[in-house]
Design an enzyme around this catalytic site. Structure first.
Site, PDB file in Angstrom:
ATOM      1  N   GLY A 414     -19.738  17.383  -6.376  1.00  0.00           N
ATOM      2  CA  GLY A 414     -19.830  18.413  -5.349  1.00  0.00           C
ATOM      3  C   GLY A 414     -21.376  19.247  -5.452  1.00  0.00           C
ATOM      4  N   GLY A 415     -21.500  19.992  -4.915  1.00  0.00           N
ATOM      5  CA  GLY A 415     -22.905  20.824  -5.092  1.00  0.00           C
ATOM      6  C   GLY A 415     -23.224  21.379  -6.411  1.00  0.00           C
ATOM      7  N   GLY A 417     -21.510  20.381  -9.567  1.00  0.00           N
ATOM      8  CA  GLY A 417     -21.357  19.478 -10.828  1.00  0.00           C
ATOM      9  C   GLY A 417     -20.501  18.299 -10.147  1.00  0.00           C
ATOM     10  CG  ASP A 528     -15.210  28.562  -1.974  1.00  0.00           C
ATOM     11  OD1 ASP A 528     -15.423  28.408  -0.619  1.00  0.00           O
ATOM     12  OD2 ASP A 528     -16.053  27.615  -2.697  1.00  0.00           O
TER      13      ASP A 528
END
Length: 729
Positions: A414-415, A417, A528
């Protein structure tokens, strides 16, 4: 010679325009009238020549009015009284003239009367707030049409049950305008010109003695309409009522970026955005090409971006009711710092968030030590203890489990990790390793450990432990084998998850969110929710994951003010507007997820011919009765009628105002009722006592008929929905 003359005229015209702009810029400072009566007149508006931007000239009438009254004369030559001008909202409030209609003897054959409501120049009908069409009369319908195709935008009908003037208004004297003698409907699309059509619904069948048949008034207003029938029965119609206009700087060569569905455009500036801390935003007409722009102060600043040094820093510490800080608040340029007092640690932005315990991170000599009060007992547990019974895991174990974090062990990227698959003591685990070392990553780590250590739900991913020996701590979770809901849903080809699986997954996610909101030891807002944060195991059971952005709140609170976090496309517009996070923010994101499951369209990335994003397009086709035009063909084949109920619930969840949305508990019960009728829980996962009956379920969200009618006129406009996807988070 004629061509030379034409070019010369064009050059003179261009030079004249440039001089006018320069004069206006010069006049934006002192020496200009900046108020008329009690109305402020900020630049780009002005009264005297040279004090306004072209097209924004106003007239202050000192002679006929006491106090002096301000007027706007639009490009069509129509004069409107100005009631208020707002620079931050780019609006001007005017008195909108009454649209009178009377069916006289010489036109008694007519069944439709057409009128025009129009403003020209840099003005259009504003969406903040949405204006409303009001019809006062009997046996009549008002239609508002606009755009290049004169499309129907809004409509309502007013009837009088009896022609007897003494009885038709009985019971309608409470000030409401609900259809008896008066009706109203929102105007959801912004134009500068509308056709207002009045339809006679009784026609020639009306008795000649009828006192008020097809005789009355229509208004376009921006506020609740106070209906007093006996006054109107006597013909006392107001000549004008307030309406809201939007405005923009006309510039057909503007390069200012428009809001997009995918990401926030880089801030840009334009000639009229004169303040240092300002930026421009493009404005497009109905044809979706940029025709101008609006200027705004940068985040953390306020004032007038159209004048030099007009945007000034907001001192957030002076407004604790908006920018909550329960510790030491220090104002900074464009923001503020909120820290716990010396000797205390914790989160100073929440009540009782600062404690004397040294809970947090201590950085010394480049090394990192995590002291979590709740984890201290686990640190003392022997390494020989069974893995399932301990919380602290060594770096050596994790390196061994992942073959020293070998790239072949990566299962997610992901962005923030990388996620690795590993085996520890015969347990298959997922290990999250941050890519970068910043304070936000550390804060999110602490937040996720604190929350997941307190959560125990079959539809929430389980945190097994953490490693404290690295610069940014590592998190160890149960391994969920089947990847994300996003990956299963958005596959190439016509076949994806079955409709039964999708419906069951919605119930499971709703259960998890309902638990977090109302059954956990302290309410938790996820912040989220999206398909890529829903994991699926071998049996396709849903597991809600990624709690780095989640927030605890006190049990007696309904929301907290925070820095905006979330994902474009799923982000609650009211949360974006106000910075106030509530449980209804998760409800909005869940409603977007429902639409994604119904359509297999991505909230981020997929756009439609009209430029809408998923939510606005979904609401539009639903309101037009064309829901199945957007539904996934696979769902249409497998659906037994549940898709329409789920779509109705999705629209209720994504209403613009949070208070109009259901709670996650109500959503959970509604979905369980839908799924149980399909027989998805015959295995006993859902008991009869948890499921509402048909009558109870109908109170949880609006009826299909109600949504269809309301979606045409409610305040969830395209522009408001786009605010939820204006900036990437």
């Amino acid at each position: 010679m004629e061509r030379v003359a034409t070019v010369l005229v064009s050059c003179i015209a261009a030079a004249t325009a440039m001089l006018a702009v320069a004069a206006a810029a010069a006049g934006s400072g002192g020496g200009c009238t900046r108020s008329c009566g009690n109305i402020s007149v900020p630049y780009p508006f002005g009264v005297e020549a040279g004090c306004y931007y072209p097209g924004f000239n106003l007239t202050c009438n000192h002679h006929s009015y006491r106090p002096p009254t301000l007027f706007l004369v639009d490009g069509a030559g129509t004069s409107h009284q100005v009631l208020e001008i707002s620079i931050p909202n780019a609006t001007v409030r005017i008195n909108s003239s009454r649209i009178a209609f009377t069916k006289s003897d010489d036109n008694k054959q007519a069944t439709v009367i057409n009128r025009t409501w129009e403003v020209t120049g840099p003005y259009y009908q504003s969406h903040r707030p949405s204006n409303t069409v009001v019809l006062v009369g009997c046996q009549a319908r008002v239609d508002v049409r606009g755009g290049s195709n004169n499309t129907l935008i809004s409509s309502c009908t007013a009837v009088c049950p009896s022609p007897d003037a003494g009885t038709i208004y009985i019971g309608a004297g409470d000030g409401s305008c609900s259809g008896v003698g008066c009706c109203q409907a929102n105007i959801v699309l912004r134009y500068s010109r509308y056709t207002v059509q009045i339809h006679d619904l009784q026609g020639q069948d009306a008795p000649s003695s009828s006192p008020v048949i097809f005789n009355g008034s229509a208004y376009i207003v921006d506020q609740p309409f106070n209906y007093t029938p006996f006054s109107f029965l006597e013909g006392n119609f107001p000549e004008a009522l307030p309406a809201m206009l939007g405005w923009f700087i006309v510039d057909y060569n503007s390069t200012c970026p428009m809001p997009t569905n995918e990401s926030a455009p880089a801030p840009a500036s334009a000639a009229e955005c004169r303040s240092v801390h300002s930026f421009c935003q493009g404005y497009s007409d109905s044809a979706d090409h940029v025709v101008g722009y609006q200027c705004h102060c940068s985040p953390g600043y306020q004032g007038n971006p159209y004048v030099k040094d007009g945007c000034y820093d907001i001192d957030e510490c002076n407004s604790p009711h908006i920018y909550q800080c329960y510790g030491d608040c220090k104002n900074t340029q464009g923001g503020y710092d909120c820290n716990c007092p010396r000797g205390f640690k914790g989160n100073a932005s929440i009540p009782n968030g600062c404690t004397g315990l040294m809970i947090g991170l201590i950085v010394s000599g480049g090394s990192l030590l995590l002291l979590l009060g709740f984890a201290a007992p686990f640190i003392l547990i022997s390494r020989n203890t069974d893995f399932a019974e301990r919380m602290i895991i060594t770096l050596e174990e994790l390196e061994k489990a992942t073959n020293n974090f070998d790239k072949t062990r990566e299962v997610g990227d992901g962005g923030h990790g990388v996620v690795y698959k590993g085996i520890i003591d015969l347990h298959v685990v997922a290990i999250k390793k941050s890519k970068i070392v910043v304070q936000r990553e550390i804060d999110e780590f602490i937040n996720e450990v604190a929350i997941l250590s307190q959560v125990n739900h079959r539809n929430v991913v389980k945190l097994l432990g953490c490693c404290l020996e690295t610069e940014v701590p590592l998190l160890v979770y149960e391994f969920i084998s089947n990847g994300t809901l996003y990956r299963h849903l958005h596959v190439d080809g016509p076949v994806s998850l079955s409709w039964d699986d999708r419906l069951r997954i919605t119930v499971e996610v709703a259960r998890a969110l309902s638990y977090l909101h109302s059954a956990a030891s302290m309410p938790i807002f996820h912040r989220d929710i999206k398909s890529s944060n829903i994991l699926l195991d071998d049996s396709l059971t849903a597991k809600v994951s990624d709690f780095g952005a989640s927030r605890y709140i006190s049990i007696n609170q309904t929301g907290i003010t925070t820095a905006i976090q979330g994902t474009v496309g799923y982000l609650d517009p009211m949360y974006y507007y106000t910075g106030r996070l509530t449980s209804k923010s998760d409800v909005f994101s869940f409603g977007v997820l429902l639409m994604e499951l119904l359509t297999r369209k991505k909230p981020v990335g997929d756009t439609f011919d009209n430029g809408h994003n998923l939510v606005s397009h979904f609401v539009l086709v639903f309101s037009e009765g064309n829901l199945y035009d957007i539904i996934d063909p696979q769902v249409k084949e497998e659906d037994d009628g549940e898709a329409l109920e789920v779509a109705t619930l999705a629209i209720a969840c994504t209403k613009f105002k949070g208070e109009d949305r259901p709670t996650m508990r109500e959503v959970e019960m509604a979905l369980e009722n839908i799924a149980s009728k399909k027989g998805l829980f015959h295995n006993g996962n859902t008991t009869a006592s948890r499921r509402p009956d048909e009558n109870q379920n109908s109170t949880l969200y609006m009826s299909v008929e109600g949504v269809t009618k309301e979606a045409i006129t409610e305040s969830t406009t395209e522009e408001e929905i786009l605010l939820s996807s204006r900036f990437t988070r």
